[in-house]
Design an enzyme around this catalytic site. Structure first.
Site, mmCIF file in Angstrom:
data_model
loop_
_atom_site.group_PDB
_atom_site.id
_atom_site.type_symbol
_atom_site.label_atom_id
_atom_site.label_comp_id
_atom_site.label_asym_id
_atom_site.label_seq_id
_atom_site.Cartn_x
_atom_site.Cartn_y
_atom_site.Cartn_z
ATOM 1 N N THR A 137 5.827 27.439 14.142
ATOM 2 C CA THR A 137 6.257 28.668 13.563
ATOM 3 C C THR A 137 5.762 30.200 13.570
ATOM 4 O OG1 THR A 137 5.475 29.000 11.263
ATOM 5 C CG2 THR A 137 3.557 27.982 12.522
ATOM 6 N N TYR A 161 -2.815 27.019 8.336
ATOM 7 C CA TYR A 161 -1.523 26.541 9.039
ATOM 8 C C TYR A 161 -1.179 26.753 10.134
ATOM 9 C CZ TYR A 161 3.327 26.310 9.114
ATOM 10 O OH TYR A 161 4.777 26.325 9.363
HETATM 11 N N1 UFG Z 1 7.575 37.243 -1.505
HETATM 12 C C1 UFG Z 1 7.468 37.564 -3.234
HETATM 13 N N2 UFG Z 1 6.733 36.842 -4.312
HETATM 14 C C2 UFG Z 1 7.344 35.279 -4.491
HETATM 15 C C3 UFG Z 1 7.652 34.494 -2.717
HETATM 16 C C4 UFG Z 1 7.445 35.368 -1.947
HETATM 17 O O1 UFG Z 1 7.451 38.787 -3.408
HETATM 18 O O2 UFG Z 1 7.051 34.972 -5.355
HETATM 19 C C5 UFG Z 1 7.402 37.858 -0.672
HETATM 20 C C6 UFG Z 1 6.556 37.487 0.514
HETATM 21 O O3 UFG Z 1 5.241 38.571 0.296
HETATM 22 C C7 UFG Z 1 7.114 37.711 1.578
HETATM 23 C C8 UFG Z 1 8.689 37.752 1.330
HETATM 24 O O4 UFG Z 1 8.675 36.913 0.276
HETATM 25 O O5 UFG Z 1 7.064 39.117 1.484
HETATM 26 C C9 UFG Z 1 8.948 36.084 2.212
HETATM 27 O O6 UFG Z 1 7.769 34.891 1.649
HETATM 28 P P1 UFG Z 1 7.626 33.501 1.850
HETATM 29 O O7 UFG Z 1 7.136 33.052 0.805
HETATM 30 O O8 UFG Z 1 9.449 32.721 0.976
HETATM 31 O O9 UFG Z 1 7.888 33.165 3.671
HETATM 32 P P2 UFG Z 1 6.335 33.790 4.317
HETATM 33 O O10 UFG Z 1 7.000 34.848 5.059
HETATM 34 O O11 UFG Z 1 5.230 33.953 3.549
HETATM 35 O O12 UFG Z 1 5.733 31.910 4.814
HETATM 36 C C10 UFG Z 1 7.184 31.660 5.790
HETATM 37 C C11 UFG Z 1 6.959 30.106 5.959
HETATM 38 C C12 UFG Z 1 6.007 29.919 6.652
HETATM 39 C C13 UFG Z 1 6.055 30.433 8.031
HETATM 40 C C14 UFG Z 1 6.625 31.864 8.065
HETATM 41 C C15 UFG Z 1 6.723 32.378 9.283
HETATM 42 O O13 UFG Z 1 6.605 29.865 4.810
HETATM 43 O O14 UFG Z 1 5.765 28.588 6.770
HETATM 44 O O15 UFG Z 1 7.824 31.915 7.036
HETATM 45 O O16 UFG Z 1 7.357 33.685 9.133
HETATM 46 F F1 UFG Z 1 4.973 30.442 8.822
#
Ligand code: UFG
Length: 342
Positions: A137, A161
């Site tokens: 990841t 994680y």
């Molecule tokens: N976000 C919101 N509101 C929400 C959900 C997400 O504003 O309800 C934002 C987050 O702050 C982030 C973006 O949308 O900026 C993407 O969030 P995600 O939760 O969809 O994904 P992440 O970037 O947090 O994480 C994902 C995977 C992880 C991995 C990571 C690596 O879930 O397992 O990408 O880039 F590690």
């Protein structure tokens, strides 16, 4: 020939699909989950023989295509399957993957992601399986110093994680050198979309695109944007979204590219960044619906900006992403609508 086979034929008819290669016998650990179930479909379409191992703690038995054997067991029991002999490779998706949960229950992440993988690697060595493709990841990098992120960037995970996945990457390096295993760690950025009848169906959904689609459809309340005071042009965080079908192609290519004694690490992202607001705009463009939304505080541990360099995947695997953000949103939307109508 069943209807699923017809879908597979459509995959293969795609001239941009993965080049044909000798059929392999593979174990897909975690093949009932989101990404594992999509990759299983592509492997079958390409003529490979697949056995799925999944404890169904987060996966779904009906995500495994008909005709594919599903063994419901812990990855620590992989040896009972590999002992049958003749496996050419293992694709290892079986893991806990919620960043927030990894902070509140780190033991679960070390136990499943690290101890579970160790047991799997012992079985891989014992039964002389020559290749392994591992789901790593972008979370291994933490807050990056430079964009785009290359595989040589410092690894400073900000949560258990990411640390657990980095530990496995390190374990694989030693394993390849010592046992002759050929392994590829694929470091995923933000995976989205659906393909060939399989998609995202998490009991606890935390990802932006499925949450935004559910909010647009009225299946849940307004989406909370986690902060609009980030150092980005519109104040919301930027991520690199990759279509799960593109990701699946990279896995099949990685299986073919695995070389005895070598541990290869490749980032998988589109190389393009989109802010949260740009993603919500894409949802509105695709669905024709507004996304009810509110602005909340930043989410702990979120970096401002993550964008992959995928030059190594291009050079080593011959891989390039083929689908964009609108494709991911459309395919996730169609998948969620089918699920809601079941
Ligand atoms: N976000 C919101 N509101 C929400 C959900 C997400 O504003 O309800 C934002 C987050 O702050 C982030 C973006 O949308 O900026 C993407 O969030 P995600 O939760 O969809 O994904 P992440 O970037 O947090 O994480 C994902 C995977 C992880 C991995 C990571 C690596 O879930 O397992 O990408 O880039 F590690």
């Amino acid at each position: 020939m069943n209807t699923e086979r017809t879908e597979y034929d459509a995959v293969l008819a795609d001239p941009a699909g993965v080049a044909p290669r000798e059929p392999m016998r593979v174990l897909v650990a975690g093949g009932a989950g989101y990404i594992g179930s999509v990759v299983t479909r592509l492997l079958i379409a390409e003529g490979h023989h697949v056995t799925v191992l999944d404890d169904l703690s987060t996966g779904h038995a009906d995500a495994v295509p008909s005709g594919v054997e599903l063994v419901r067991a812990d990855i620590a029991d992989a040896g009972t399957i590999l002992a049958r002999g003749g496996f050419d490779g293992v694709l290892h998706f079986a893991a806990k993957s919620l960043v927030g949960e990894s902070v509140s229950d780190p033991a679960k992440y070390w136990r499943t992601n690290v101890c579970g993988t160790r047991a799997l690697l012992d079985a891989v060595a014992e039964f002389s399986v020559p290749r392994l493709v591992f789901s790593s990841t972008a979370a291994v990098y933490g807050e990056p110093d430079a964009i785009p992120i290359t595989e040589d960037a410092p690894t400073r995970p900000t949560n258990p994680y990411g640390a657990s996945k980095l530990s496995v990457d390190m374990m694989l390096a030693g394993e390849c050198a010592a046992t002759g295993l050929g392994a590829v760690s694929l470091r995923y950025f933000n995976v989205a979309g659906a393909a060939w009848g399989a998609g995202e169906r998490h009991g606890t959904e935390t990802h932006l695109i499925p949450l935004a689609l559910d909010a647009a459809a009225g299946r849940r309340g307004p989406l909370t944007i986690f902060g609009e005071d980030w150092p980005t042009p519109d104040g919301t965080p930027i991520r690199d979204y990759i279509h799960v079908a593109d990701l699946a192609r990279a896995h099949v290519l990685a299986l073919g590219a695995a070389t005895a004694g070598r541990h290869l690490i490749c980032n998988l992202g589109s190389g393009q960044g989109f802010s949260v607001r740009q993603v919500l705009d894409a949802v509105t463009n695709v669905t024709g619906l507004d996304v009810p939304q509110q602005v909340g505080p930043r989410r702990a541990g979120d970096p401002a900006r993550l964008i992959a360099s995928h030059e190594r995947a291009r050079a080593e695997l011959g891989w390039a992403p083929q689908q964009g953000l609108a494709d991911m949103v459309r395919d996730a939307w169609d998948f969620a609508a089918n699920l809601a109508n079941r």
